[in-house]
Scaffold this motif. Structure first.
Motif, mmCIF file in Angstrom:
data_model
loop_
_atom_site.group_PDB
_atom_site.id
_atom_site.type_symbol
_atom_site.label_atom_id
_atom_site.label_comp_id
_atom_site.label_asym_id
_atom_site.label_seq_id
_atom_site.Cartn_x
_atom_site.Cartn_y
_atom_site.Cartn_z
ATOM 1 N N CYS A 102 0.844 -1.190 0.000
ATOM 2 C CA CYS A 102 0.000 0.000 0.000
ATOM 3 C C CYS A 102 0.881 1.241 0.000
ATOM 4 O O CYS A 102 1.541 1.524 1.007
ATOM 5 C CB CYS A 102 -0.923 -0.010 1.219
ATOM 6 N N ALA A 103 0.903 1.934 -1.108
ATOM 7 C CA ALA A 103 1.688 3.155 -1.364
ATOM 8 C C ALA A 103 3.012 2.807 -2.044
ATOM 9 O O ALA A 103 3.704 1.867 -1.655
ATOM 10 C CB ALA A 103 1.946 3.962 -0.100
ATOM 11 N N TYR A 104 3.339 3.604 -3.077
ATOM 12 C CA TYR A 104 4.545 3.369 -3.869
ATOM 13 C C TYR A 104 5.488 4.554 -3.761
ATOM 14 O O TYR A 104 6.035 5.028 -4.751
ATOM 15 C CB TYR A 104 4.173 3.101 -5.328
ATOM 16 N N GLY A 105 5.655 5.049 -2.516
ATOM 17 C CA GLY A 105 6.648 6.091 -2.275
ATOM 18 C C GLY A 105 8.028 5.478 -2.131
ATOM 19 O O GLY A 105 8.296 4.381 -2.615
ATOM 20 N N ARG A 106 8.912 6.178 -1.438
ATOM 21 C CA ARG A 106 10.284 5.676 -1.294
ATOM 22 C C ARG A 106 10.324 4.352 -0.530
ATOM 23 O O ARG A 106 11.060 3.435 -0.897
ATOM 24 C CB ARG A 106 11.140 6.730 -0.597
ATOM 25 N N VAL A 107 9.523 4.260 0.534
ATOM 26 C CA VAL A 107 9.494 3.021 1.312
ATOM 27 C C VAL A 107 8.867 1.889 0.505
ATOM 28 O O VAL A 107 9.401 0.777 0.440
ATOM 29 C CB VAL A 107 8.725 3.230 2.634
ATOM 30 N N ASP A 145 -5.965 3.454 -6.769
ATOM 31 C CA ASP A 145 -7.194 3.534 -5.984
ATOM 32 C C ASP A 145 -6.847 3.689 -4.504
ATOM 33 O O ASP A 145 -5.662 3.711 -4.129
ATOM 34 C CB ASP A 145 -8.060 2.291 -6.206
ATOM 35 N N ASN A 146 -7.886 3.744 -3.692
ATOM 36 C CA ASN A 146 -7.735 3.925 -2.249
ATOM 37 C C ASN A 146 -7.517 2.576 -1.577
ATOM 38 O O ASN A 146 -8.382 1.706 -1.603
ATOM 39 C CB ASN A 146 -8.983 4.603 -1.691
ATOM 40 N N ALA A 147 -6.372 2.399 -0.922
ATOM 41 C CA ALA A 147 -6.027 1.113 -0.324
ATOM 42 C C ALA A 147 -6.874 0.777 0.890
ATOM 43 O O ALA A 147 -6.889 -0.374 1.331
ATOM 44 C CB ALA A 147 -4.548 1.105 0.072
ATOM 45 N N SER A 148 -7.579 1.751 1.464
ATOM 46 C CA SER A 148 -8.413 1.485 2.631
ATOM 47 C C SER A 148 -9.803 0.972 2.250
ATOM 48 O O SER A 148 -10.602 0.637 3.121
ATOM 49 C CB SER A 148 -8.554 2.741 3.492
ATOM 50 N N SER A 149 -10.093 0.893 0.960
ATOM 51 C CA SER A 149 -11.392 0.423 0.492
ATOM 52 C C SER A 149 -11.435 -1.103 0.470
ATOM 53 O O SER A 149 -10.525 -1.751 -0.049
ATOM 54 C CB SER A 149 -11.674 0.968 -0.913
ATOM 55 N N GLU A 150 -12.504 -1.682 1.018
ATOM 56 C CA GLU A 150 -12.651 -3.132 1.006
ATOM 57 C C GLU A 150 -12.672 -3.659 -0.428
ATOM 58 O O GLU A 150 -12.052 -4.681 -0.735
ATOM 59 C CB GLU A 150 -13.942 -3.540 1.716
ATOM 60 N N GLN A 151 -13.398 -2.967 -1.300
ATOM 61 C CA GLN A 151 -13.514 -3.406 -2.689
ATOM 62 C C GLN A 151 -12.149 -3.420 -3.380
ATOM 63 O O GLN A 151 -11.823 -4.357 -4.110
ATOM 64 C CB GLN A 151 -14.479 -2.493 -3.449
ATOM 65 N N ALA A 172 -2.611 7.425 10.461
ATOM 66 C CA ALA A 172 -4.047 7.190 10.597
ATOM 67 C C ALA A 172 -4.560 6.305 9.460
ATOM 68 O O ALA A 172 -5.367 5.391 9.679
ATOM 69 C CB ALA A 172 -4.795 8.518 10.618
ATOM 70 N N GLU A 173 -4.082 6.563 8.242
ATOM 71 C CA GLU A 173 -4.508 5.742 7.109
ATOM 72 C C GLU A 173 -3.962 4.325 7.217
ATOM 73 O O GLU A 173 -4.642 3.356 6.882
ATOM 74 C CB GLU A 173 -4.053 6.390 5.801
ATOM 75 N N ASN A 174 -2.748 4.189 7.728
ATOM 76 C CA ASN A 174 -2.191 2.850 7.931
ATOM 77 C C ASN A 174 -3.009 2.060 8.950
ATOM 78 O O ASN A 174 -3.206 0.847 8.796
ATOM 79 C CB ASN A 174 -0.742 2.953 8.407
ATOM 80 N N VAL A 175 -3.486 2.737 9.983
ATOM 81 C CA VAL A 175 -4.330 2.071 10.979
ATOM 82 C C VAL A 175 -5.620 1.581 10.330
ATOM 83 O O VAL A 175 -6.052 0.438 10.551
ATOM 84 C CB VAL A 175 -4.647 3.024 12.157
ATOM 85 N N TYR A 176 -6.231 2.428 9.514
ATOM 86 C CA TYR A 176 -7.502 2.057 8.873
ATOM 87 C C TYR A 176 -7.306 0.914 7.880
ATOM 88 O O TYR A 176 -8.117 -0.020 7.813
ATOM 89 C CB TYR A 176 -8.106 3.274 8.177
ATOM 90 N N ILE A 177 -6.219 0.982 7.116
ATOM 91 C CA ILE A 177 -5.930 -0.102 6.171
ATOM 92 C C ILE A 177 -5.713 -1.412 6.916
ATOM 93 O O ILE A 177 -6.195 -2.477 6.516
ATOM 94 C CB ILE A 177 -4.703 0.244 5.310
ATOM 95 N N THR A 178 -4.978 -1.334 8.033
ATOM 96 C CA THR A 178 -4.702 -2.530 8.830
ATOM 97 C C THR A 178 -5.990 -3.138 9.370
ATOM 98 O O THR A 178 -6.195 -4.357 9.305
ATOM 99 C CB THR A 178 -3.755 -2.189 9.995
ATOM 100 N N LEU A 179 -6.888 -2.307 9.898
ATOM 101 C CA LEU A 179 -8.175 -2.789 10.402
ATOM 102 C C LEU A 179 -8.988 -3.466 9.303
ATOM 103 O O LEU A 179 -9.547 -4.548 9.498
ATOM 104 C CB LEU A 179 -8.977 -1.619 10.984
#
Length: 312
Positions: A102-107, A145-151, A172-179
């Motif tokens: 989830c996310a294609y930045g430097r990390v 797309d949005n990685a926090s979306s179930e679809q 905060a977004e990482n927490v939501y994606i993890t949940l």
């Protein structure tokens, strides 16, 4: 379709105004539009012939326009954004036991390079459209797309994925994606990034298997390089793609052919460094005669040729 109906109405109405019956007008219109022609057209008046010529020109214009629209739709479907995303989704649908980044930045890009070096399949999810060119250049499977979306996570194959890496800049977004990911696949391994120290506990409670702080990790690495440089060199040496030897982690499944075998027999050609039992007990320098059990994790070091039979 509406243009064709208008054209038919124009032709039939025009011929009827010129004195033809409804059936004759329909016949002349169809013959003209299909470029078949008719002997009756030779008996038309000068006005009728001019009308027939105008109907033929209009018919050809509508046909060319329709052909252009159909060609554009075909090209867009095959080579345009929609066609490209359909092909990408088909590629993702073939993945099994893969990872989701989830996310294609430097990390995220650094994680992707490590997976590529180890031959591990993965899918990248990033909402930033400007990164699409970078992902295409790197030839990675991706979803914009949005990685926090179930679809979206389902489209990335989370139900059959091996693990998920949350590398988004926002804690905060990482927490939501993890949940969300944990709810969709309770067995998946989740490694999440935490920028703030307070987020480590939140991510762990959200369901992250491991939480990594880039700043803390960098500090530890720098300290290790200062105090134990040879250990760091060894770990770098054993990374995938850097040499013929590497460290490998092998989880013993319930149907593994290694079950019940002593380590001296199971680890032919490689060096067993550590066994972690299913209950969390660590066995450093394990006894060569000790047997492996379901749920154990075996850490070994050796060359690729000797590791491959054990991994398989």
């Amino acid at each position: 379709m509406s243009a064709i109906l208008v054209l038919l109405g124009y032709g039939i109405g025009g011929y009827m105004l010129l004195g033809s019956s409804l059936s004759s007008a329909a016949y002349l219109t169809m013959m003209t539009l299909t470029t078949e022609g008719s002997s009756a057209a030779d008996r038309l008046s000068t006005g009728g012939k001019l009308f027939t010529a105008s109907l033929a020109v209009l018919g050809v214009a509508v046909f060319v326009a329709a052909l252009g629209v159909a060609g554009t739709a075909l090209v867009e479907g095959r080579f345009g954004p929609r066609g490209r995303m359909r092909r990408m989704q088909h590629r993702i649908d073939t993945f099994r036991d893969h990872f989701i980044i989830c996310a294609y930045g430097r990390v995220g890009q650094a994680v992707a390079r490590e997976f590529e070096a180890d031959g591990i399949p993965f899918v990248v999810i990033d909402s930033k459209a400007e990164l699409e060119e970078v992902m295409q250049r790197d030839k990675v499977a991706y979803l914009i797309d949005n990685a926090s979306s179930e679809q979206v996570l389902r489209r990335a194959g989370i139900d059959r994925a091996r693990g998920l890496v949350c590398a988004v800049d926002s804690d905060a977004e990482n927490v939501y994606i993890t949940l969300t990911a944990r709810a969709l696949n309770p067995a998946i391994a989740i490694v999440s990034r935490a920028s703030e120290p307070a987020s480590v506990d939140r991510l762990a409670r959200a369901g992250a298997s491991s939480v990594v702080s880039p700043y803390v990790s960098s500090g530890r690495r720098m300290a290790l390089l200062a105090v134990r440089p040879h250990i760091v060199d060894f770990l770098e040496f054993s990374r995938p793609g850097t040499s013929d030897c590497r460290l490998e982690e092998i989880r013993i499944a319930a149907d593994s052919h290694l079950l019940g075998r002593p380590l001296r027999q199971a680890c032919k050609g490689v060096l067993p460094l550590l066994v972690r039992r299913a209950d969390g007990t660590l066995l450093p320098r394990p006894d060569p005669d000790s047997a492996l059990h379901p749920g154990d994790t075996l850490i070994v070091f050796g060359d690729l040729g000797a590791l491959r039979p054990i991994e398989e």
